[in-house]
Enzyme design. Structure first.
Site, PDB file in Angstrom:
ATOM      1  N   GLY A  12      25.206  48.982  -9.543  1.00 35.10           N
ATOM      2  CA  GLY A  12      25.989  50.026  -8.875  1.00 35.10           C
ATOM      3  C   GLY A  12      26.795  49.420  -7.738  1.00 35.10           C
ATOM      4  O   GLY A  12      26.863  48.195  -7.576  1.00 35.10           O
ATOM      5  N   GLN A  13      27.390  50.297  -6.954  1.00 30.84           N
ATOM      6  CA  GLN A  13      28.286  49.826  -5.898  1.00 30.84           C
ATOM      7  C   GLN A  13      27.552  48.934  -4.895  1.00 30.84           C
ATOM      8  O   GLN A  13      28.057  47.882  -4.518  1.00 30.84           O
ATOM      9  CB  GLN A  13      28.914  51.038  -5.179  1.00 30.84           C
ATOM     10  CG  GLN A  13      30.086  50.648  -4.298  1.00 30.84           C
ATOM     11  CD  GLN A  13      30.491  51.742  -3.314  1.00 30.84           C
ATOM     12  OE1 GLN A  13      29.797  52.746  -3.165  1.00 30.84           O
ATOM     13  NE2 GLN A  13      31.603  51.541  -2.645  1.00 30.84           N
ATOM     14  N   ARG A  37      21.868  51.542 -18.192  1.00 30.81           N
ATOM     15  CA  ARG A  37      22.804  51.594 -19.313  1.00 30.81           C
ATOM     16  C   ARG A  37      23.853  50.515 -19.234  1.00 30.81           C
ATOM     17  O   ARG A  37      24.077  49.778 -20.173  1.00 30.81           O
ATOM     18  CB  ARG A  37      23.505  52.953 -19.334  1.00 30.81           C
ATOM     19  CG  ARG A  37      22.558  54.021 -19.784  1.00 30.81           C
ATOM     20  CD  ARG A  37      23.263  55.130 -20.523  1.00 30.81           C
ATOM     21  NE  ARG A  37      22.318  56.196 -20.749  1.00 30.81           N
ATOM     22  CZ  ARG A  37      22.175  57.237 -19.961  1.00 30.81           C
ATOM     23  NH1 ARG A  37      22.941  57.390 -18.905  1.00 30.81           N
ATOM     24  NH2 ARG A  37      21.256  58.155 -20.211  1.00 30.81           N
ATOM     25  N   ASP A  51      13.806  52.637 -17.358  1.00 33.98           N
ATOM     26  CA  ASP A  51      14.118  53.931 -16.759  1.00 33.98           C
ATOM     27  C   ASP A  51      13.197  54.139 -15.552  1.00 33.98           C
ATOM     28  O   ASP A  51      11.968  54.170 -15.707  1.00 33.98           O
ATOM     29  CB  ASP A  51      13.883  55.023 -17.816  1.00 33.98           C
ATOM     30  CG  ASP A  51      14.358  56.386 -17.347  1.00 33.98           C
ATOM     31  OD1 ASP A  51      14.377  56.632 -16.117  1.00 33.98           O
ATOM     32  OD2 ASP A  51      14.706  57.204 -18.217  1.00 33.98           O
ATOM     33  N   TYR A 140      22.508  66.720  -4.014  1.00 35.02           N
ATOM     34  CA  TYR A 140      22.338  65.310  -3.614  1.00 35.02           C
ATOM     35  C   TYR A 140      21.702  65.230  -2.227  1.00 35.02           C
ATOM     36  O   TYR A 140      20.714  64.514  -2.020  1.00 35.02           O
ATOM     37  CB  TYR A 140      23.721  64.644  -3.623  1.00 35.02           C
ATOM     38  CG  TYR A 140      23.766  63.230  -3.135  1.00 35.02           C
ATOM     39  CD1 TYR A 140      23.165  62.201  -3.841  1.00 35.02           C
ATOM     40  CD2 TYR A 140      24.455  62.910  -1.961  1.00 35.02           C
ATOM     41  CE1 TYR A 140      23.240  60.883  -3.391  1.00 35.02           C
ATOM     42  CE2 TYR A 140      24.541  61.604  -1.515  1.00 35.02           C
ATOM     43  CZ  TYR A 140      23.932  60.592  -2.235  1.00 35.02           C
ATOM     44  OH  TYR A 140      24.016  59.294  -1.785  1.00 35.02           O
TER      45      TYR A 140
HETATM   46  N1  SER Z   1      29.097  57.982  -0.789  1.00 33.73           N
HETATM   47  C1  SER Z   1      28.100  58.951  -1.091  1.00 33.73           C
HETATM   48  C2  SER Z   1      28.679  60.112  -1.777  1.00 33.73           C
HETATM   49  O1  SER Z   1      29.811  60.409  -1.485  1.00 33.73           O
HETATM   50  C3  SER Z   1      27.432  59.402   0.171  1.00 33.73           C
HETATM   51  O2  SER Z   1      26.151  58.992   0.174  1.00 33.73           O
HETATM   52  O3  SER Z   1      28.041  60.738  -2.553  1.00 33.73           O
END
Ligand code: SER
Length: 314
Positions: A12-13, A37, A51, A140
């Protein structure tokens, strides 16, 4: 001590920049990337796939390697979380719980990524304190508050050495973010270089806390290397560098790309952005383990453009 390190979300980033740094520091053979993936063809290092929501699978992995540290980065971000709230809960909370359980049973140091998304419309927007109201409105943000509380609980109840950062929007050129609200601050660089224009999905006055990835990775390693007694926060540290509006970013980029044209067409991500702080007070991180950022807006912009141009030329 000989370290054996597991990184989830390694491509990921954040992971794609943290893994090489960990490999440099601890040796390639001692850093295991747990992919899911998307596995880049050019990855060099120790690789497993699995996973993070599967307890049995994870236990087998821990048995195989005897990890001493885990960086648990696998997570759904805010915008994609609104599209898939059940999956966001499953990965972000149930996934974390598995690592909290395994790491506390086996006495393993754990890092977990939290976010400015823990704040919400009732949190102070300016200089948001470390300890404040946490009433996020995105799923989130709700998963991140839950995760933070779980981390603190496992620390207090089982003595788990868990450490965490509330990352702001992260700006990087190696890997693009996957479905966050702050993604515009990365996309604008790509589009400015490739097209000379960008349609931004938040309004020009939207101001959010941001950080260049080099600082984020350095901060992460500083926190993980700090003495346990210096860690006073077992939820997650406010972690800040700079704050700017979308317009200020546009103007800074225009110093390098004069023809840049930006339109502002806010979409549903604006609603999330509006509930997050403008600026963050991260003085506890600065006091506890010496956090200090290096990149300001002009330096970050210069670095982003130079690196992206080099990358795109390849
Ligand atoms: N960069 C993230 C988002 O925008 C923040 O945790 O979801």
């Amino acid at each position: 001590m000989h370290e054996k390190i597991l990184v989830t979300g390694p491509f990921g980033q954040i992971g794609s920049e943290l893994v090489p740094k960990l490999q440099e520091r601890y040796g390639k053979e001692n850093v295991v990337a747990l992919g899911h993936r998307h596995i880049p063809d050019d990855f060099q290092g120790s690789l497993e796939t699995g996973d993070v929501r599967d307890m049995d699978e994870m236990k087998k992995l821990f048995d195989k390697y005897g990890f001493t540290q885990v960086y648990h980065l696998a997570s759904l971000l805010s915008a994609v979380g609104e599209k898939k709230p059940e999956l966001a809960w499953d990965v972000n909370v149930n996934g974390l719980k598995i690592f909290l359980d395994i790491c506390s049973e086996r006495n393993i140091k754990l890092f977990w990524a939290s976010s400015i998304a823990v704040f919400g419309p009732t949190s102070p927007m300016e200089n948001t304190p470390q300890h404040t109201i946490l009433e996020p409105t995105s799923i989130y943000g709700i998963t991140k508050v839950t995760g933070e509380l779980l981390c603190k609980y496992y620390h207090e109840r089982y003595g788990l050495d868990v450490r965490s950062l509330r990352y702001p929007g992260l700006i990087s050129w190696k890997e693009e973010p996957g479905g966050g609200t702050t993604d515009y601050a990365v996309e604008i660089f790509y589009e400015a270089i490739e097209e000379g224009k960008y349609t931004c999905f938040v309004s020009q006055e939207t101001k959010l806390p941001m950080m260049y990835m080099d600082d984020a990775v350095r901060g992460t390693l500083m926190l993980m290397e700090a003495e346990p007694d210096d860690i006073t926060i077992r939820m997650s540290y406010n972690h800040a560098a700079l704050s700017f509006t979308a317009k200020e970013l546009e103007e800074e980029i225009r110093k390098h790309i004069p023809e840049l044209r930006v339109d502002y067409v806010p979409d549903e991500r604006q609603n999330i952005a509006d509930t997050w702080p403008d600026t963050i007070d991260d003085s506890t991180a600065r006091k506890d383990w010496g956090w200090d950022h290096e990149f300001d807006l002009p330096n970050m912009t210069k670095e982003m453009i130079a690196n992206l141009k080099r990358k795109m030329a390849k």
